[in-house]
Design an enzyme around this catalytic site. Structure first.
Site, PDB file in Angstrom:
ATOM      1  N   HIS A   1       0.838  -1.198   0.000  1.00  0.00           N
ATOM      2  CA  HIS A   1       0.000   0.000   0.000  1.00  0.00           C
ATOM      3  C   HIS A   1       0.875   1.251   0.000  1.00  0.00           C
ATOM      4  CE1 HIS A   1      -4.010  -1.757   1.666  1.00  0.00           C
ATOM      5  NE2 HIS A   1      -3.416  -2.613   0.844  1.00  0.00           N
TER       6      HIS A   1
ATOM      7  N   GLU B   1       0.768   3.937   1.820  1.00  0.00           N
ATOM      8  CA  GLU B   1       1.198   4.399   3.148  1.00  0.00           C
ATOM      9  C   GLU B   1       2.402   3.614   3.658  1.00  0.00           C
ATOM     10  OE1 GLU B   1      -3.422   4.651   3.372  1.00  0.00           O
ATOM     11  OE2 GLU B   1      -1.919   3.525   2.248  1.00  0.00           O
TER      12      GLU B   1
ATOM     13  N   CYS C   1      -6.692   2.121   5.447  1.00  0.00           N
ATOM     14  CA  CYS C   1      -7.315   0.850   5.824  1.00  0.00           C
ATOM     15  C   CYS C   1      -6.812   0.445   7.213  1.00  0.00           C
ATOM     16  CB  CYS C   1      -6.963  -0.219   4.786  1.00  0.00           C
ATOM     17  SG  CYS C   1      -5.248  -0.780   4.872  1.00  0.00           S
TER      18      CYS C   1
END
Length: 149
Positions: A53, A55, A83
């Site tokens: 991801h 992040e 998430c």
């Protein structure tokens, strides 16, 4: 650097992700002086890795830049509400400020599904949602519309 300027950088990374066939999510991390020390974009398809991801990529880069796992004084700016996995990484990295653009109805962990940052963990970042929300949501909407054609 303002939140909007940081979001512009994150949007550029999200556009790169879309061009590579990835869900368009981009993330930047700035230190307390406003210098960008971490950048990331989704790479799940490219790497075949569920944890790839935006992040997490940005957090890894920022930790390397600072030589520390603690990202105290930093701001994480991401185009889509984090998430649960990314929220957990934010908590563990001690990032004090999170800025996101579009809400994520399916897995958003800053309030859309659950607010992990309001739970009794040892760290609670300040969260600012909806920054350039229209631009962030449009990028996602256009990406999925193209996928359906």
């Amino acid at each position: 650097m303002t939140r909007e300027e940081q979001m512009s950088l994150a949007l550029a990374l999200a556009a790169e992700a879309a061009a590579a066939g990835e869900v368009p999510v981009g993330c930047v991390i700035a230190d307390r002086e406003g210098r960008v020390i971490g950048r990331g974009r989704n790479r799940r398809e490219e790497l075949g890795d569920a944890t790839a991801h935006a992040e997490l990529e940005a957090i890894r880069q920022a930790c390397e830049a600072l030589g520390d796992w603690r990202l105290e004084g930093c701001t994480l700016t991401v185009t889509l509400e984090p998430c649960p996995m990314c929220a957990g990484a934010i908590i563990n990295a001690r990032i004090p400020t999170v800025v996101y653009g579009a809400r994520e109805a399916l897995s958003g962990s800053c309030g859309s599904v659950i607010d992990l940052f309001s739970e009794r963990y040892g760290h609670r970042p300040a969260v600012f949602g909806g920054v350039r929300e229209g631009d962030c949501a449009a990028l996602l909407r256009d990406f999925f519309k193209e996928k359906r054609l």
